[in-house]
Design a protein around this motif. Structure first.
Motif, PDB file in Angstrom:
ATOM      1  N   PRO A  76       0.811  -1.226   0.000  1.00 58.23           N
ATOM      2  CA  PRO A  76       0.000   0.000   0.000  1.00 58.23           C
ATOM      3  C   PRO A  76       0.844   1.274   0.000  1.00 58.23           C
ATOM      4  O   PRO A  76       0.510   2.237  -0.677  1.00 58.23           O
ATOM      5  CB  PRO A  76      -0.836  -0.113   1.279  1.00 58.23           C
ATOM      6  CG  PRO A  76      -0.887  -1.571   1.581  1.00 58.23           C
ATOM      7  CD  PRO A  76       0.439  -2.107   1.124  1.00 58.23           C
ATOM      8  N   ALA A  77       1.945   1.281   0.741  1.00 56.62           N
ATOM      9  CA  ALA A  77       2.800   2.471   0.799  1.00 56.62           C
ATOM     10  C   ALA A  77       3.440   2.751  -0.556  1.00 56.62           C
ATOM     11  O   ALA A  77       3.498   3.908  -0.999  1.00 56.62           O
ATOM     12  CB  ALA A  77       3.876   2.300   1.865  1.00 56.62           C
ATOM     13  N   ILE A  78       3.885   1.708  -1.233  1.00 54.91           N
ATOM     14  CA  ILE A  78       4.485   1.887  -2.561  1.00 54.91           C
ATOM     15  C   ILE A  78       3.430   2.372  -3.543  1.00 54.91           C
ATOM     16  O   ILE A  78       3.681   3.273  -4.350  1.00 54.91           O
ATOM     17  CB  ILE A  78       5.162   0.582  -3.033  1.00 54.91           C
ATOM     18  CG1 ILE A  78       6.392   0.332  -2.162  1.00 54.91           C
ATOM     19  CG2 ILE A  78       5.522   0.650  -4.505  1.00 54.91           C
ATOM     20  CD1 ILE A  78       7.048  -1.002  -2.373  1.00 54.91           C
ATOM     21  N   TYR A  79       2.232   1.820  -3.464  1.00 52.63           N
ATOM     22  CA  TYR A  79       1.130   2.269  -4.323  1.00 52.63           C
ATOM     23  C   TYR A  79       0.871   3.760  -4.104  1.00 52.63           C
ATOM     24  O   TYR A  79       0.730   4.523  -5.059  1.00 52.63           O
ATOM     25  CB  TYR A  79      -0.132   1.450  -4.029  1.00 52.63           C
ATOM     26  CG  TYR A  79      -1.336   1.938  -4.787  1.00 52.63           C
ATOM     27  CD1 TYR A  79      -1.526   1.569  -6.113  1.00 52.63           C
ATOM     28  CD2 TYR A  79      -2.271   2.786  -4.195  1.00 52.63           C
ATOM     29  CE1 TYR A  79      -2.633   2.022  -6.822  1.00 52.63           C
ATOM     30  CE2 TYR A  79      -3.369   3.242  -4.898  1.00 52.63           C
ATOM     31  CZ  TYR A  79      -3.550   2.859  -6.199  1.00 52.63           C
ATOM     32  OH  TYR A  79      -4.628   3.315  -6.901  1.00 52.63           O
ATOM     33  N   GLU A  80       0.811   4.189  -2.848  1.00 49.92           N
ATOM     34  CA  GLU A  80       0.561   5.599  -2.542  1.00 49.92           C
ATOM     35  C   GLU A  80       1.681   6.496  -3.062  1.00 49.92           C
ATOM     36  O   GLU A  80       1.413   7.584  -3.581  1.00 49.92           O
ATOM     37  CB  GLU A  80       0.376   5.800  -1.028  1.00 49.92           C
ATOM     38  CG  GLU A  80      -0.915   5.239  -0.494  1.00 49.92           C
ATOM     39  CD  GLU A  80      -2.156   5.845  -1.141  1.00 49.92           C
ATOM     40  OE1 GLU A  80      -2.169   7.063  -1.426  1.00 49.92           O
ATOM     41  OE2 GLU A  80      -3.115   5.091  -1.375  1.00 49.92           O
ATOM     42  N   LEU A  81       2.931   6.063  -2.931  1.00 51.50           N
ATOM     43  CA  LEU A  81       4.059   6.844  -3.463  1.00 51.50           C
ATOM     44  C   LEU A  81       3.919   7.031  -4.969  1.00 51.50           C
ATOM     45  O   LEU A  81       4.130   8.128  -5.491  1.00 51.50           O
ATOM     46  CB  LEU A  81       5.387   6.152  -3.163  1.00 51.50           C
ATOM     47  CG  LEU A  81       5.881   6.217  -1.728  1.00 51.50           C
ATOM     48  CD1 LEU A  81       7.069   5.278  -1.550  1.00 51.50           C
ATOM     49  CD2 LEU A  81       6.267   7.640  -1.366  1.00 51.50           C
ATOM     50  N   ILE A  82       3.562   5.972  -5.659  1.00 51.72           N
ATOM     51  CA  ILE A  82       3.404   6.050  -7.109  1.00 51.72           C
ATOM     52  C   ILE A  82       2.245   6.974  -7.467  1.00 51.72           C
ATOM     53  O   ILE A  82       2.357   7.824  -8.359  1.00 51.72           O
ATOM     54  CB  ILE A  82       3.211   4.642  -7.709  1.00 51.72           C
ATOM     55  CG1 ILE A  82       4.506   3.843  -7.556  1.00 51.72           C
ATOM     56  CG2 ILE A  82       2.785   4.716  -9.175  1.00 51.72           C
ATOM     57  CD1 ILE A  82       4.372   2.363  -7.846  1.00 51.72           C
ATOM     58  N   GLU A  84       1.001   9.459  -5.688  1.00 48.01           N
ATOM     59  CA  GLU A  84       1.406  10.840  -5.392  1.00 48.01           C
ATOM     60  C   GLU A  84       2.304  11.380  -6.493  1.00 48.01           C
ATOM     61  O   GLU A  84       2.150  12.522  -6.932  1.00 48.01           O
ATOM     62  CB  GLU A  84       2.130  10.905  -4.047  1.00 48.01           C
ATOM     63  CG  GLU A  84       1.216  10.726  -2.850  1.00 48.01           C
ATOM     64  CD  GLU A  84       1.977  10.640  -1.540  1.00 48.01           C
ATOM     65  OE1 GLU A  84       3.141  11.101  -1.484  1.00 48.01           O
ATOM     66  OE2 GLU A  84       1.401  10.099  -0.589  1.00 48.01           O
ATOM     67  N   TYR A  85       3.242  10.568  -6.946  1.00 49.94           N
ATOM     68  CA  TYR A  85       4.131  10.990  -8.023  1.00 49.94           C
ATOM     69  C   TYR A  85       3.331  11.272  -9.297  1.00 49.94           C
ATOM     70  O   TYR A  85       3.513  12.314  -9.940  1.00 49.94           O
ATOM     71  CB  TYR A  85       5.201   9.934  -8.298  1.00 49.94           C
ATOM     72  CG  TYR A  85       5.969  10.227  -9.553  1.00 49.94           C
ATOM     73  CD1 TYR A  85       6.968  11.207  -9.557  1.00 49.94           C
ATOM     74  CD2 TYR A  85       5.687   9.570 -10.755  1.00 49.94           C
ATOM     75  CE1 TYR A  85       7.650  11.527 -10.720  1.00 49.94           C
ATOM     76  CE2 TYR A  85       6.375   9.877 -11.905  1.00 49.94           C
ATOM     77  CZ  TYR A  85       7.350  10.848 -11.895  1.00 49.94           C
ATOM     78  OH  TYR A  85       8.016  11.158 -13.045  1.00 49.94           O
ATOM     79  N   LEU A  86       2.463  10.354  -9.658  1.00 49.03           N
ATOM     80  CA  LEU A  86       1.679  10.535 -10.887  1.00 49.03           C
ATOM     81  C   LEU A  86       0.764  11.762 -10.808  1.00 49.03           C
ATOM     82  O   LEU A  86       0.516  12.413 -11.821  1.00 49.03           O
ATOM     83  CB  LEU A  86       0.855   9.282 -11.193  1.00 49.03           C
ATOM     84  CG  LEU A  86       1.686   8.049 -11.589  1.00 49.03           C
ATOM     85  CD1 LEU A  86       0.775   6.826 -11.719  1.00 49.03           C
ATOM     86  CD2 LEU A  86       2.464   8.294 -12.861  1.00 49.03           C
ATOM     87  N   ASP A  87       0.293  12.084  -9.613  1.00 48.71           N
ATOM     88  CA  ASP A  87      -0.541  13.284  -9.441  1.00 48.71           C
ATOM     89  C   ASP A  87       0.248  14.567  -9.687  1.00 48.71           C
ATOM     90  O   ASP A  87      -0.316  15.587 -10.066  1.00 48.71           O
ATOM     91  CB  ASP A  87      -1.138  13.321  -8.035  1.00 48.71           C
ATOM     92  CG  ASP A  87      -2.263  12.314  -7.849  1.00 48.71           C
ATOM     93  OD1 ASP A  87      -2.779  11.789  -8.860  1.00 48.71           O
ATOM     94  OD2 ASP A  87      -2.622  12.051  -6.680  1.00 48.71           O
ATOM     95  N   THR A  88       1.576  14.517  -9.481  1.00 48.01           N
ATOM     96  CA  THR A  88       2.389  15.719  -9.648  1.00 48.01           C
ATOM     97  C   THR A  88       3.009  15.839 -11.041  1.00 48.01           C
ATOM     98  O   THR A  88       3.471  16.909 -11.402  1.00 48.01           O
ATOM     99  CB  THR A  88       3.533  15.783  -8.609  1.00 48.01           C
ATOM    100  OG1 THR A  88       4.405  14.687  -8.805  1.00 48.01           O
ATOM    101  CG2 THR A  88       2.950  15.771  -7.198  1.00 48.01           C
ATOM    102  N   VAL A  89       3.041  14.763 -11.792  1.00 44.46           N
ATOM    103  CA  VAL A  89       3.645  14.790 -13.127  1.00 44.46           C
ATOM    104  C   VAL A  89       2.858  15.771 -13.998  1.00 44.46           C
ATOM    105  O   VAL A  89       1.642  15.728 -14.093  1.00 44.46           O
ATOM    106  CB  VAL A  89       3.636  13.384 -13.766  1.00 44.46           C
ATOM    107  CG1 VAL A  89       4.100  13.459 -15.213  1.00 44.46           C
ATOM    108  CG2 VAL A  89       4.506  12.452 -12.976  1.00 44.46           C
ATOM    109  N   GLY A  90       3.562  16.656 -14.612  1.00 39.06           N
ATOM    110  CA  GLY A  90       2.939  17.607 -15.519  1.00 39.06           C
ATOM    111  C   GLY A  90       2.416  18.866 -14.862  1.00 39.06           C
ATOM    112  O   GLY A  90       2.005  19.804 -15.542  1.00 39.06           O
ATOM    113  N   GLU A  91       2.428  18.925 -13.537  1.00 37.18           N
ATOM    114  CA  GLU A  91       1.935  20.131 -12.860  1.00 37.18           C
ATOM    115  C   GLU A  91       2.826  21.335 -13.118  1.00 37.18           C
ATOM    116  O   GLU A  91       2.362  22.455 -13.069  1.00 37.18           O
ATOM    117  CB  GLU A  91       1.829  19.885 -11.346  1.00 37.18           C
ATOM    118  CG  GLU A  91       0.653  19.013 -10.982  1.00 37.18           C
ATOM    119  CD  GLU A  91       0.496  18.860  -9.466  1.00 37.18           C
ATOM    120  OE1 GLU A  91       1.307  19.428  -8.709  1.00 37.18           O
ATOM    121  OE2 GLU A  91      -0.434  18.159  -9.065  1.00 37.18           O
TER     122      GLU A  91
END
Length: 93
Positions: A76-82, A84-91
């Motif tokens: 679950p922690a690795i899923y959340e890290l990914i 969070e990262y994908l949410d910031t890509v392109g911002e």
């Protein structure tokens, strides 16, 4: 010249044939859920079984995808890290 040993002896398919077989199976799935349930989940289950039995921690980095095998507690922690990262890509664009 000595012939290279066939590392795939007994598997029944060359790596290229296996890729083609998987591609054909994937193409039969008309939805993401179908692809996940019929191809991806069984493939990952096989990886988890083999890697777990051998004590491997597996992180495959590809040019367009990543596969990470971890223990159940860390998943679950690795899923959340990914996520969070994908949410910031392109911002920053």
């Amino acid at each position: 010249m000595a012939k290279k040993p066939n590392r795939n002896k007994g598997l029944g398919q060359s790596p290229d044939q296996l890729m083609q077989s998987l591609s054909q199976l994937m193409e039969k799935c008309d939805t993401a859920d179908g692809l996940n349930n019929n191809v991806i989940v069984p493939f990952i289950a096989a990886l988890e079984s083999v890697c777990g039995a051998r004590g491997y921690v597996l992180n495959i980095y590809g040019e367009k995808s990543n596969v990470v095998l971890t223990n159940e507690a860390d998943a679950p922690a690795i899923y959340e890290l990914i996520e969070e990262y994908l949410d910031t890509v392109g911002e920053d664009d």
